[in-house]
Design an enzyme around this catalytic site. Structure first.
Site, PDB file in Angstrom:
ATOM      1  N   HIS A 236       1.118  -1.345   0.039  1.00 22.95           N
ATOM      2  CA  HIS A 236       0.122  -0.307   0.194  1.00 22.95           C
ATOM      3  C   HIS A 236       0.414   0.904   0.080  1.00 22.95           C
ATOM      4  O   HIS A 236       1.453   1.405   0.442  1.00 22.95           O
ATOM      5  CB  HIS A 236      -0.720   0.298   1.354  1.00 22.95           C
TER       6      HIS A 236
ATOM      7  N   GLU B  69      -8.277  -5.324  -0.196  1.00 22.93           N
ATOM      8  CA  GLU B  69      -8.132  -6.154  -1.379  1.00 22.93           C
ATOM      9  C   GLU B  69      -8.452  -7.552  -1.031  1.00 22.93           C
ATOM     10  O   GLU B  69      -8.593  -8.546  -2.109  1.00 22.93           O
ATOM     11  CB  GLU B  69      -7.608  -5.620  -2.895  1.00 22.93           C
TER      12      GLU B  69
HETATM   13  N1  ACO Z   1       3.767  -7.739  -4.477  1.00 25.16           N
HETATM   14  C1  ACO Z   1       5.161  -7.493  -5.305  1.00 25.16           C
HETATM   15  N2  ACO Z   1       5.984  -6.277  -4.889  1.00 25.16           N
HETATM   16  C2  ACO Z   1       5.596  -5.608  -4.735  1.00 25.16           C
HETATM   17  C3  ACO Z   1       4.470  -5.620  -4.418  1.00 25.16           C
HETATM   18  C4  ACO Z   1       3.389  -6.624  -4.685  1.00 25.16           C
HETATM   19  N3  ACO Z   1       1.839  -6.702  -3.874  1.00 25.16           N
HETATM   20  N4  ACO Z   1       3.769  -4.178  -4.005  1.00 25.16           N
HETATM   21  C5  ACO Z   1       5.298  -3.505  -4.101  1.00 25.16           C
HETATM   22  N5  ACO Z   1       5.822  -4.074  -4.592  1.00 25.16           N
HETATM   23  C6  ACO Z   1       7.316  -3.414  -4.497  1.00 25.16           C
HETATM   24  C7  ACO Z   1       7.469  -3.235  -6.126  1.00 25.16           C
HETATM   25  O1  ACO Z   1       7.456  -3.193  -7.313  1.00 25.16           O
HETATM   26  C8  ACO Z   1       8.888  -2.094  -6.351  1.00 25.16           C
HETATM   27  O2  ACO Z   1       9.682  -2.921  -6.166  1.00 25.16           O
HETATM   28  P1  ACO Z   1      11.270  -2.744  -6.121  1.00 25.16           P
HETATM   29  O3  ACO Z   1      11.510  -1.479  -5.064  1.00 25.16           O
HETATM   30  O4  ACO Z   1      12.446  -3.706  -5.913  1.00 25.16           O
HETATM   31  O5  ACO Z   1      10.464  -2.029  -7.262  1.00 25.16           O
HETATM   32  C9  ACO Z   1       8.474  -1.694  -4.310  1.00 25.16           C
HETATM   33  O6  ACO Z   1       7.658  -3.095  -3.438  1.00 25.16           O
HETATM   34  C10 ACO Z   1       7.832  -0.705  -4.086  1.00 25.16           C
HETATM   35  O7  ACO Z   1       6.783  -0.068  -4.953  1.00 25.16           O
HETATM   36  P2  ACO Z   1       6.205   0.641  -5.541  1.00 25.16           P
HETATM   37  O8  ACO Z   1       5.521   0.913  -6.636  1.00 25.16           O
HETATM   38  O9  ACO Z   1       6.670   1.738  -5.037  1.00 25.16           O
HETATM   39  O10 ACO Z   1       5.090   1.162  -3.943  1.00 25.16           O
HETATM   40  P3  ACO Z   1       3.272   2.095  -3.930  1.00 25.16           P
HETATM   41  O11 ACO Z   1       3.493   1.980  -2.635  1.00 25.16           O
HETATM   42  O12 ACO Z   1       3.534   2.372  -5.139  1.00 25.16           O
HETATM   43  O13 ACO Z   1       2.531   0.949  -4.232  1.00 25.16           O
HETATM   44  C11 ACO Z   1       0.817  -0.266  -4.463  1.00 25.16           C
HETATM   45  C12 ACO Z   1       1.873   0.459  -3.879  1.00 25.16           C
HETATM   46  C13 ACO Z   1       0.299  -0.106  -5.763  1.00 25.16           C
HETATM   47  C14 ACO Z   1      -0.880  -0.598  -4.138  1.00 25.16           C
HETATM   48  C15 ACO Z   1       1.772  -1.899  -5.131  1.00 25.16           C
HETATM   49  O14 ACO Z   1       1.826  -2.269  -3.684  1.00 25.16           O
HETATM   50  C16 ACO Z   1       0.776  -2.679  -5.423  1.00 25.16           C
HETATM   51  O15 ACO Z   1       0.891  -2.450  -6.660  1.00 25.16           O
HETATM   52  N6  ACO Z   1       0.487  -4.035  -5.078  1.00 25.16           N
HETATM   53  C17 ACO Z   1      -0.474  -4.819  -5.729  1.00 25.16           C
HETATM   54  C18 ACO Z   1      -2.283  -4.201  -6.516  1.00 25.16           C
HETATM   55  C19 ACO Z   1      -2.761  -4.075  -5.232  1.00 25.16           C
HETATM   56  O16 ACO Z   1      -3.370  -4.648  -3.958  1.00 25.16           O
HETATM   57  N7  ACO Z   1      -3.787  -3.264  -5.267  1.00 25.16           N
HETATM   58  C20 ACO Z   1      -4.589  -2.779  -4.299  1.00 25.16           C
HETATM   59  C21 ACO Z   1      -4.411  -1.297  -3.341  1.00 25.16           C
HETATM   60  S1  ACO Z   1      -5.497  -1.055  -1.862  1.00 25.16           S
HETATM   61  C22 ACO Z   1      -6.327   0.194  -3.147  1.00 25.16           C
HETATM   62  O17 ACO Z   1      -5.565   0.736  -4.041  1.00 25.16           O
HETATM   63  C23 ACO Z   1      -7.107   0.276  -2.674  1.00 25.16           C
END
Ligand code: ACO
Length: 357
Positions: free
Chosen positions: A244, A299
Site C-alpha cells: 500500500h 483488497e
Molecule cells: N507484490 C510484489 N511486490 C510489490 C508489491 C506486491 N503486491 N507491491 C509493491 N511491491 C514492490 C515493487 O515491485 C517495488 O519493488 P522494487 O523497489 O524492487 O522495484 C517496491 O515494492 C515498491 O513498489 P512501489 O510501486 O513503489 O510501491 P507503491 O507504494 O507505489 O505501491 C501499490 C502501492 C500500487 C498498492 C503496490 O503495493 C501494488 O501494486 N500492490 C498490488 C496491487 C494491489 O493490491 N492494489 C490494491 C491497493 S489497495 C487500494 O488501492 C484500494
C-alpha cells in the site's frame, strides 16, 4: 519533483485520516472498525455529507430508495448497450445518464444509479433480465438482491453493507484526488464521480480483488503456494492484495473485512485457504523486499467477502465504487466549499526548437 506526490499535501479534509504508520483509519472522527460495525450505509452517507448540503434529512433511506426506482426506470432503455460493455465501462455509461448537478438530489441519484446499474450489469452479464429495486429495502440488501435475483439473508446483506461502509472513504487516494480535481473546476458531481470511477478501475487501485481470486485459484492449495509465489515474483509480477502506498503495516480494513467474512459459514473453506496463503505470501515478500514493508491490503479480504455473498468477480470494482461513491461526493462538496481550482506545475524536459533558442 515528486512523481507519486507522496510528499505533497494537496487538500485539507475532515473526511478521513489514514494513519499509515499506525495502521489506523478514522472516518470523520470514527474508527473504521466502529463505523463498519455500527453504521448502516445510509447513515454513513449522512455522516460524510453532514454540513456539506443544505437541508439534509437525518435519515437518507427514503430519498435513496425512491432514487433507486427513478434510476432503474431511466436505465431500462439502455440495457442492451450496457450488456455489450465490460462491467466498469457499462457503469460509466449508466452514470453518464444521471444528472450532473451539485445538490443533494444529484448526490443521492448518483449513489442510487451506482447500485442499480451494478445490479443490472450483474444480471445482464449472466444473460438474465435486470431486477427492479425495492424502495423500502436497505440500500445494501437491495443492491445484493438486484445482483443475485433473490432476497438475501440478513447475514449476507449485512456483510455487504459492512464492506460498503468500510471502503466509503480513504484519504487522498488516486480516485478521490481526481474527483476533487474535477470538482475544483466546478463541473458537477456526476463528472467528479465518473472521473473517480475511471481511476478506481486500474489494477493498482480498485481493480485488484478480482485478480486476488484468480491468484488463489492459480495457487490452488497451501502446499503449492511456495512455488507459485516464487515463480510469480521471479516474473516480476505483483501479488494482488498486498502493499500500500500509505500503510507501512497492516491495512486496518483488511482485518475488519476478515472478521466479517468469518461470520459467513459458507466462506470458511475459502477463508482458511486465503489465510494459509496470506501467511506464505507475507513471509516471501518480507524475504524478497526487506527494505519495503509490504503487508495485506483491503483488497485481499474484499475478494473473499464479495465471493462469499455471491457477487461475480467481474463486478468487484463496481461494488468498490458503490461503497466509495459517498466519499467521492463528500470530497467533491468539500473541495467546492473550501478548496481552489487544482492546477499543479510541471517541469518541461522536452526539446527546445532552434527558433526559440
Ligand atoms: N507484490 C510484489 N511486490 C510489490 C508489491 C506486491 N503486491 N507491491 C509493491 N511491491 C514492490 C515493487 O515491485 C517495488 O519493488 P522494487 O523497489 O524492487 O522495484 C517496491 O515494492 C515498491 O513498489 P512501489 O510501486 O513503489 O510501491 P507503491 O507504494 O507505489 O505501491 C501499490 C502501492 C500500487 C498498492 C503496490 O503495493 C501494488 O501494486 N500492490 C498490488 C496491487 C494491489 O493490491 N492494489 C490494491 C491497493 S489497495 C487500494 O488501492 C484500494
Amino acid at each position: 519533483m515528486d512523481a507519486g506526490l507522496e510528499t505533497v499535501v494537496a487538500a485539507e479534509t475532515v473526511m478521513s485520516d489514514v494513519q499509515g504508520a499506525e495502521g489506523r483509519l478514522i472516518i470523520r472522527g470514527v474508527d473504521v472498525e466502529q463505523l463498519a460495525r455500527d453504521f448502516s450505509y445510509e447513515q454513513t452517507a449522512a455522516h460524510l455529507w453532514g454540513g456539506y448540503f443544505e437541508q439534509m434529512p437525518g435519515d437518507l433511506s427514503s430519498m435513496l430508495g425512491a432514487a433507486r426506482v427513478v434510476a432503474f426506470d431511466r436505465m431500462t432503455g439502455d440495457f442492451a448497450r450496457l450488456a455489450a460493455l465490460p462491467e466498469t465501462e457499462a457503469l460509466r455509461v449508466a452514470l453518464s445518464l444521471a444528472p450532473d448537478g451539485h445538490d443533494l438530489g444529484s448526490a443521492i441519484d448518483l449513489v442510487a444509479t451506482m447500485a442499480v446499474a451494478t445490479g443490472a450489469i450483474a444480471r445482464l452479464k449472466a444473460g438474465q433480465a435486470p431486477v427492479a429495486p425495492e424502495a423500502g429495502a436497505s440500500h445494501a440488501a437491495d443492491l445484493l438482491r438486484m445482483i443475485r435475483g433473490d432476497k438475501p439473508n440478513e447475514a449476507d446483506a449485512r456483510a455487504l453493507e459492512a464492506y460498503l461502509v468500510t471502503v466509503c472513504d480513504h484519504g487522498l487516494n488516486a480516485s478521490t484526488f481526481v474527483a476533487r480535481c474535477v470538482a475544483s473546476t466546478r463541473a458537477g458531481l456526476g463528472s467528479a464521480v465518473i472521473a473517480g470511477l475511471s481511476a478506481l478501475k486500474g489494477p493498482l487501485h480498485g481493480g485488484a480483488p478480482g485478480p486476488v481470486l484468480d491468484m488463489l485459484d492459480g495457487i490452488g492449495s497451501a502446499d503449492n503456494a511456495e512455488t507459485w509465489i516464487r515463480e510469480a515474483l521471479d516474473r516480476g509480477e505483483r501479488l494482488m492484495g498486498f502493499g500500500h502506498r500509505v500503510y507501512r503495516t497492516r491495512d486496518p480494513r483488511a482485518d475488519v473485512l476478515k472478521r466479517v467474512v468469518g461470520g459467513l459459514p459458507a466462506s470458511h473453506g475459502r477463508l482458511a485457504l486465503a489465510q494459509a496463503i496470506e501467511g506464505r505470501i507475507l513471509q516471501r515478500l518480507a524475504a524478497e523486499k526487506p527494505d519495503r514493508k509490504l503487508d495485506t491490503n483491503v483488497e485481499y479480504y474484499t475478494a473473499i467477502l464479495l465471493e462469499a455473498v455471491g457477487a461475480p468477480r467481474g463486478l468487484f470494482t463496481c461494488l468498490f465504487a458503490c461503497g466509495r461513491v459517498t466519499g467521492w461526493i463528500a470530497h467533491a462538496r468539500e473541495q467546492l466549499s473550501t478548496g481552489r481550482l487544482v492546477r499543479p506545475a510541471s517541469v518541461y524536459v522536452g526539446p527546445v526548437s532552434a527558433l526559440a533558442a
